[in-house]
Scaffold this active site. Structure first.
Site, PDB file in Angstrom:
ATOM      1  N   THR A 188      -7.169 -51.800  22.715  1.00 34.82           N
ATOM      2  CA  THR A 188      -7.965 -50.597  22.473  1.00 34.82           C
ATOM      3  C   THR A 188      -7.491 -49.968  21.168  1.00 34.82           C
ATOM      4  OG1 THR A 188      -8.330 -50.221  24.833  1.00 34.82           O
ATOM      5  CG2 THR A 188      -8.575 -48.320  23.379  1.00 34.82           C
TER       6      THR A 188
ATOM      7  N   VAL B  26      -6.982 -47.401  17.945  1.00 34.54           N
ATOM      8  CA  VAL B  26      -6.818 -46.024  17.492  1.00 34.54           C
ATOM      9  C   VAL B  26      -7.841 -45.761  16.384  1.00 34.54           C
ATOM     10  CG1 VAL B  26      -5.246 -44.501  16.196  1.00 34.54           C
ATOM     11  CG2 VAL B  26      -4.386 -45.841  18.133  1.00 34.54           C
TER      12      VAL B  26
ATOM     13  N   ILE C  34      -2.294 -51.402  22.029  1.00 37.19           N
ATOM     14  CA  ILE C  34      -2.862 -50.353  21.187  1.00 37.19           C
ATOM     15  C   ILE C  34      -3.053 -50.923  19.785  1.00 37.19           C
ATOM     16  CG2 ILE C  34      -2.465 -48.082  20.153  1.00 37.19           C
ATOM     17  CD1 ILE C  34      -3.063 -47.999  23.174  1.00 37.19           C
ATOM     18  N   LYS C  35      -4.302 -50.891  19.312  1.00 30.80           N
ATOM     19  CA  LYS C  35      -4.599 -51.461  17.996  1.00 30.80           C
ATOM     20  C   LYS C  35      -4.426 -50.405  16.911  1.00 30.80           C
ATOM     21  CE  LYS C  35      -7.989 -54.490  17.329  1.00 30.80           C
ATOM     22  NZ  LYS C  35      -9.357 -55.069  17.365  1.00 30.80           N
ATOM     23  N   LEU C  36      -3.691 -50.791  15.888  1.00 30.92           N
ATOM     24  CA  LEU C  36      -3.437 -49.924  14.739  1.00 30.92           C
ATOM     25  C   LEU C  36      -3.693 -50.704  13.456  1.00 30.92           C
ATOM     26  CD1 LEU C  36      -0.022 -48.642  16.069  1.00 30.92           C
ATOM     27  CD2 LEU C  36      -1.959 -47.117  15.634  1.00 30.92           C
TER      28      LEU C  36
END
Length: 317
Positions: A89, A91, A125-127
Protein backbone atom coordinates in the site's frame (compact mmCIF):
# COMPACT_ATOMS: atom_id res chain seq x y z
CA UNK A 1 1.49 -28.89 -20.85
CA UNK A 2 2.94 -26.53 -18.21
CA UNK A 3 2.15 -22.87 -18.80
CA UNK A 4 4.83 -20.19 -18.88
CA UNK A 5 3.29 -18.73 -15.71
CA UNK A 6 3.58 -22.03 -13.84
CA UNK A 7 7.17 -22.42 -15.01
CA UNK A 8 7.99 -18.88 -13.86
CA UNK A 9 6.58 -19.67 -10.40
CA UNK A 10 9.20 -22.41 -10.02
CA UNK A 11 11.95 -19.78 -9.96
CA UNK A 12 10.31 -16.55 -8.81
CA UNK A 13 7.60 -15.36 -6.44
CA UNK A 14 4.85 -14.04 -8.70
CA UNK A 15 3.03 -10.91 -7.55
CA UNK A 16 -0.10 -9.35 -9.10
CA UNK A 17 0.14 -5.63 -9.84
CA UNK A 18 -3.48 -4.48 -9.70
CA UNK A 19 -6.26 -2.86 -7.73
CA UNK A 20 -8.76 -5.03 -9.62
CA UNK A 21 -8.73 -7.79 -7.02
CA UNK A 22 -11.46 -9.84 -8.70
CA UNK A 23 -8.81 -10.94 -11.21
CA UNK A 24 -6.50 -12.39 -8.56
CA UNK A 25 -7.97 -15.86 -8.10
CA UNK A 26 -7.29 -17.09 -11.63
CA UNK A 27 -3.55 -16.34 -11.43
CA UNK A 28 -2.93 -17.42 -7.81
CA UNK A 29 -0.17 -14.90 -7.04
CA UNK A 30 1.65 -15.00 -3.71
CA UNK A 31 1.54 -11.23 -3.12
CA UNK A 32 -0.13 -8.17 -4.65
CA UNK A 33 0.91 -4.57 -5.22
CA UNK A 34 -1.18 -1.43 -5.62
CA UNK A 35 -0.42 2.21 -6.36
CA UNK A 36 -2.48 5.43 -6.61
CA UNK A 37 -3.00 5.00 -10.36
CA UNK A 38 -4.24 1.40 -9.98
CA UNK A 39 -6.63 2.31 -7.16
CA UNK A 40 -7.99 5.26 -9.17
CA UNK A 41 -8.52 2.96 -12.15
CA UNK A 42 -10.26 0.33 -10.01
CA UNK A 43 -12.73 2.65 -8.23
CA UNK A 44 -14.01 3.89 -11.58
CA UNK A 45 -15.18 0.36 -12.46
CA UNK A 46 -18.74 -0.61 -11.58
CA UNK A 47 -17.54 -3.62 -9.58
CA UNK A 48 -15.66 -1.43 -7.10
CA UNK A 49 -17.84 1.68 -6.90
CA UNK A 50 -19.69 0.24 -3.87
CA UNK A 51 -16.40 0.13 -1.91
CA UNK A 52 -15.71 3.77 -2.75
CA UNK A 53 -19.28 4.87 -2.00
CA UNK A 54 -19.41 3.00 1.32
CA UNK A 55 -16.06 4.43 2.43
CA UNK A 56 -17.20 7.98 1.64
CA UNK A 57 -20.60 7.41 3.26
CA UNK A 58 -19.09 6.00 6.46
CA UNK A 59 -16.68 8.92 6.84
CA UNK A 60 -18.56 11.75 5.12
CA UNK A 61 -17.59 14.38 7.69
CA UNK A 62 -13.91 13.48 7.78
CA UNK A 63 -11.11 14.95 5.65
CA UNK A 64 -10.50 13.66 2.14
CA UNK A 65 -7.08 12.41 3.25
CA UNK A 66 -8.76 10.43 6.05
CA UNK A 67 -11.16 8.85 3.54
CA UNK A 68 -8.38 7.95 1.08
CA UNK A 69 -6.47 6.12 3.80
CA UNK A 70 -9.59 4.08 4.63
CA UNK A 71 -10.15 3.38 0.93
CA UNK A 72 -6.59 2.06 0.56
CA UNK A 73 -7.09 -0.20 3.57
CA UNK A 74 -10.47 -1.38 2.21
CA UNK A 75 -8.81 -2.47 -1.03
CA UNK A 76 -5.84 -3.99 0.76
CA UNK A 77 -8.10 -5.95 3.08
CA UNK A 78 -10.10 -7.39 0.19
CA UNK A 79 -6.91 -8.31 -1.68
CA UNK A 80 -5.52 -10.12 1.36
CA UNK A 81 -8.59 -12.36 1.46
CA UNK A 82 -7.52 -13.72 -1.93
CA UNK A 83 -3.75 -14.16 -1.57
CA UNK A 84 -1.59 -15.99 0.98
CA UNK A 85 1.11 -13.35 1.19
CA UNK A 86 1.51 -9.58 1.39
CA UNK A 87 -0.07 -6.50 -0.12
CA UNK A 88 1.79 -3.26 -0.82
CA UNK A 89 0.00 0.00 0.00
CA UNK A 90 1.54 3.26 -1.17
CA UNK A 91 2.17 6.46 0.74
CA UNK A 92 0.90 9.61 -1.03
CA UNK A 93 3.50 10.60 -3.64
CA UNK A 94 3.19 14.23 -2.53
CA UNK A 95 5.12 13.19 0.59
CA UNK A 96 8.08 11.93 -1.46
CA UNK A 97 10.38 14.66 -0.15
CA UNK A 98 9.04 14.79 3.41
CA UNK A 99 10.64 12.21 5.71
CA UNK A 100 8.68 12.97 8.93
CA UNK A 101 5.27 12.94 7.22
CA UNK A 102 6.13 9.78 5.28
CA UNK A 103 7.00 8.08 8.58
CA UNK A 104 3.74 9.28 10.14
CA UNK A 105 1.72 8.07 7.15
CA UNK A 106 3.41 4.66 7.20
CA UNK A 107 2.63 4.25 10.90
CA UNK A 108 -0.95 5.39 10.33
CA UNK A 109 -1.59 2.91 7.52
CA UNK A 110 -0.21 0.05 9.62
CA UNK A 111 -2.45 1.05 12.55
CA UNK A 112 -5.48 1.00 10.26
CA UNK A 113 -4.58 -2.45 8.96
CA UNK A 114 -4.04 -3.74 12.49
CA UNK A 115 -7.38 -2.26 13.56
CA UNK A 116 -8.90 -4.30 10.71
CA UNK A 117 -7.32 -7.43 12.17
CA UNK A 118 -4.42 -7.69 9.73
CA UNK A 119 -0.90 -8.17 11.07
CA UNK A 120 1.90 -5.93 9.88
CA UNK A 121 3.79 -8.95 8.55
CA UNK A 122 1.29 -9.01 5.66
CA UNK A 123 1.76 -5.36 4.72
CA UNK A 124 4.45 -3.53 2.77
CA UNK A 125 4.39 0.26 2.90
CA UNK A 126 5.39 1.68 -0.48
CA UNK A 127 7.62 4.74 -0.51
CA UNK A 128 9.30 6.56 -3.38
CA UNK A 129 13.04 5.88 -3.59
CA UNK A 130 14.02 9.49 -2.97
CA UNK A 131 16.64 10.26 -0.33
CA UNK A 132 13.81 11.35 1.98
CA UNK A 133 11.73 8.26 1.25
CA UNK A 134 14.69 6.00 1.97
CA UNK A 135 15.31 7.73 5.30
CA UNK A 136 11.64 7.20 6.19
CA UNK A 137 11.99 3.51 5.37
CA UNK A 138 15.05 3.25 7.60
CA UNK A 139 13.00 4.45 10.58
CA UNK A 140 9.91 2.38 9.77
CA UNK A 141 11.91 -0.82 9.26
CA UNK A 142 13.38 -0.47 12.75
CA UNK A 143 9.81 -0.34 14.08
CA UNK A 144 8.91 -3.59 12.33
CA UNK A 145 7.07 -1.84 9.49
CA UNK A 146 8.29 -3.38 6.25
CA UNK A 147 8.79 -1.13 3.25
CA UNK A 148 8.62 -1.55 -0.52
CA UNK A 149 10.77 1.07 -2.22
CA UNK A 150 9.17 2.09 -5.48
CA UNK A 151 10.03 4.37 -8.41
CA UNK A 152 13.51 2.88 -8.44
CA UNK A 153 15.54 3.35 -11.61
CA UNK A 154 19.21 3.17 -10.64
CA UNK A 155 21.85 1.22 -8.77
CA UNK A 156 22.55 4.10 -6.39
CA UNK A 157 18.89 4.11 -5.30
CA UNK A 158 19.03 0.34 -4.84
CA UNK A 159 22.26 0.54 -2.84
CA UNK A 160 20.86 3.23 -0.55
CA UNK A 161 17.67 1.21 0.03
CA UNK A 162 19.67 -1.88 0.97
CA UNK A 163 21.89 0.05 3.38
CA UNK A 164 18.74 1.49 4.99
CA UNK A 165 17.45 -2.05 5.57
CA UNK A 166 14.41 -1.82 3.29
CA UNK A 167 12.48 -5.07 3.01
CA UNK A 168 12.03 -4.88 -0.74
CA UNK A 169 12.73 -2.73 -3.80
CA UNK A 170 10.74 -2.38 -7.03
CA UNK A 171 13.02 -1.47 -9.96
CA UNK A 172 10.87 -0.31 -12.89
CA UNK A 173 11.84 -2.34 -15.96
CA UNK A 174 9.32 -0.98 -18.45
CA UNK A 175 9.81 2.69 -17.69
CA UNK A 176 13.58 2.32 -18.11
CA UNK A 177 12.93 0.57 -21.43
CA UNK A 178 10.55 3.38 -22.48
CA UNK A 179 13.17 6.06 -21.84
CA UNK A 180 15.95 4.38 -23.80
CA UNK A 181 13.63 3.48 -26.66
CA UNK A 182 12.43 7.08 -26.91
CA UNK A 183 16.01 8.38 -26.82
CA UNK A 184 17.07 6.01 -29.61
CA UNK A 185 14.15 6.97 -31.83
CA UNK A 186 14.35 5.41 -35.29
CA UNK A 187 17.64 3.73 -34.40
CA UNK A 188 15.96 1.45 -31.85
CA UNK A 189 16.07 -2.17 -32.94
CA UNK A 190 13.82 -4.38 -30.81
CA UNK A 191 15.59 -7.55 -31.87
CA UNK A 192 19.00 -6.15 -30.94
CA UNK A 193 18.02 -3.85 -28.05
CA UNK A 194 15.30 -6.00 -26.46
CA UNK A 195 15.36 -9.38 -24.73
CA UNK A 196 18.49 -9.90 -22.64
CA UNK A 197 19.83 -6.55 -23.93
CA UNK A 198 16.75 -4.62 -22.77
CA UNK A 199 18.12 -1.75 -20.62
CA UNK A 200 15.39 -2.30 -18.01
CA UNK A 201 16.23 -6.00 -17.77
CA UNK A 202 19.93 -5.19 -17.52
CA UNK A 203 19.27 -2.70 -14.72
CA UNK A 204 17.46 -5.29 -12.60
CA UNK A 205 20.11 -7.91 -13.34
CA UNK A 206 22.82 -5.47 -12.19
CA UNK A 207 20.93 -4.65 -8.97
CA UNK A 208 20.23 -8.34 -8.26
CA UNK A 209 23.92 -9.17 -8.74
CA UNK A 210 24.96 -6.28 -6.49
CA UNK A 211 22.66 -7.40 -3.67
CA UNK A 212 23.66 -11.05 -3.84
CA UNK A 213 27.38 -10.23 -4.13
CA UNK A 214 27.37 -8.16 -0.94
CA UNK A 215 24.87 -10.28 1.00
CA UNK A 216 22.00 -7.83 1.36
CA UNK A 217 18.69 -9.29 2.52
CA UNK A 218 16.56 -6.69 0.72
CA UNK A 219 14.29 -8.46 -1.79
CA UNK A 220 14.40 -7.49 -5.47
CA UNK A 221 10.99 -7.30 -7.17
CA UNK A 222 11.08 -6.36 -10.84
CA UNK A 223 8.11 -4.15 -11.76
CA UNK A 224 6.54 -2.12 -14.57
CA UNK A 225 6.71 -4.62 -17.41
CA UNK A 226 5.78 -3.96 -21.03
CA UNK A 227 6.27 -7.46 -22.46
CA UNK A 228 6.40 -11.09 -21.36
CA UNK A 229 9.96 -11.19 -22.71
CA UNK A 230 11.05 -8.70 -20.05
CA UNK A 231 9.49 -10.96 -17.43
CA UNK A 232 10.96 -14.24 -18.61
CA UNK A 233 14.42 -12.65 -18.98
CA UNK A 234 14.26 -12.05 -15.21
CA UNK A 235 13.08 -15.54 -14.20
CA UNK A 236 14.84 -16.27 -10.92
CA UNK A 237 14.57 -12.72 -9.59
CA UNK A 238 13.29 -12.79 -5.99
CA UNK A 239 9.86 -11.51 -7.02
CA UNK A 240 8.23 -10.06 -10.14
CA UNK A 241 5.06 -7.96 -9.95
CA UNK A 242 3.02 -8.34 -13.11
CA UNK A 243 -0.16 -6.75 -14.48
CA UNK A 244 -3.21 -8.99 -15.10
CA UNK A 245 -2.85 -8.54 -18.88
CA UNK A 246 0.67 -9.96 -18.85
CA UNK A 247 -0.23 -12.64 -16.31
CA UNK A 248 -2.90 -13.77 -18.76
CA UNK A 249 -0.41 -13.88 -21.63
CA UNK A 250 1.94 -16.00 -19.54
CA UNK A 251 -0.93 -18.29 -18.58
CA UNK A 252 -1.92 -18.68 -22.23
CA UNK A 253 1.64 -19.50 -23.30
CA UNK A 254 3.40 -22.86 -23.25
CA UNK A 255 6.78 -21.39 -24.16
CA UNK A 256 9.69 -22.77 -22.15
CA UNK A 257 10.85 -20.53 -19.29
CA UNK A 258 14.39 -21.08 -18.02
CA UNK A 259 16.02 -19.58 -14.96
CA UNK A 260 18.06 -16.49 -15.87
CA UNK A 261 19.00 -15.19 -12.41
CA UNK A 262 20.47 -17.21 -9.55
CA UNK A 263 22.56 -16.27 -6.51
CA UNK A 264 24.74 -19.27 -7.37
CA UNK A 265 25.50 -18.10 -10.90
CA UNK A 266 26.25 -14.40 -10.68
CA UNK A 267 27.90 -12.70 -13.65
CA UNK A 268 29.83 -9.41 -13.80
CA UNK A 269 30.11 -9.08 -10.04
CA UNK A 270 30.82 -5.53 -8.81
CA UNK A 271 34.22 -4.95 -7.22
CA UNK A 272 33.07 -2.49 -4.58
CA UNK A 273 29.99 -1.16 -2.86
CA UNK A 274 28.39 2.06 -4.09
CA UNK A 275 29.08 5.17 -1.97
CA UNK A 276 25.73 6.28 -0.60
CA UNK A 277 26.02 9.24 1.75
CA UNK A 278 23.53 11.97 0.87
CA UNK A 279 25.89 14.02 -1.30
CA UNK A 280 27.06 10.98 -3.28
CA UNK A 281 23.48 9.73 -3.65
CA UNK A 282 22.21 13.03 -5.00
CA UNK A 283 25.15 13.48 -7.36
CA UNK A 284 24.97 9.96 -8.79
CA UNK A 285 21.21 10.19 -9.24
CA UNK A 286 21.57 13.59 -10.88
CA UNK A 287 24.28 12.17 -13.15
CA UNK A 288 21.83 9.55 -14.46
CA UNK A 289 19.47 11.43 -16.78
CA UNK A 290 17.12 8.49 -17.19
CA UNK A 291 16.74 7.84 -13.46
CA UNK A 292 16.35 11.53 -12.64
CA UNK A 293 13.69 12.09 -15.29
CA UNK A 294 11.76 8.90 -14.59
CA UNK A 295 11.76 9.42 -10.81
CA UNK A 296 10.44 12.97 -11.23
CA UNK A 297 7.86 11.88 -13.80
CA UNK A 298 6.70 8.95 -11.67
CA UNK A 299 6.15 11.17 -8.64
CA UNK A 300 4.22 13.69 -10.77
CA UNK A 301 1.98 10.99 -12.26
CA UNK A 302 1.19 9.35 -8.90
CA UNK A 303 0.60 12.77 -7.31
CA UNK A 304 -1.75 13.78 -10.14
CA UNK A 305 -3.74 10.57 -9.73
CA UNK A 306 -3.98 11.20 -5.98
CA UNK A 307 -5.52 14.60 -6.78
CA UNK A 308 -7.98 12.95 -9.21
CA UNK A 309 -8.97 10.48 -6.50
CA UNK A 310 -9.53 13.34 -4.05
CA UNK A 311 -11.80 15.10 -6.54
CA UNK A 312 -13.73 11.90 -7.14
CA UNK A 313 -14.25 11.44 -3.40
CA UNK A 314 -15.30 15.07 -2.91
CA UNK A 315 -17.86 14.71 -5.71
CA UNK A 316 -19.56 11.91 -3.74
CA UNK A 317 -19.98 13.80 -0.48
Amino acid sequence: MTTALDQLKQYTTVVADTGDFQQLAQYQPQDATTNPSLILKAVQKDAYKPILEKTVRDHRNESTDFIIDRLLIAFGTEILKLIPGRVSTEVDARLSFDTPRSIDKGRELIKLYEAAGIGRERILIKLASTWEGIRAAEVLQKEGIKCNMTLLFSLVQAAACAEAGAQLISPFVGRIYDWYKKQAGAEWNEEKDGGANDPGVQSVRRIYTYYKTFGYNTEVMGASFRTTSQITELAGCDLLTISPDLLQKLQDSNDTVTRKLSPDALQDKPAARVAIDEAAFRFQLNDDAMATEKLAEGIRVFAADAVKLEKLIDSLR
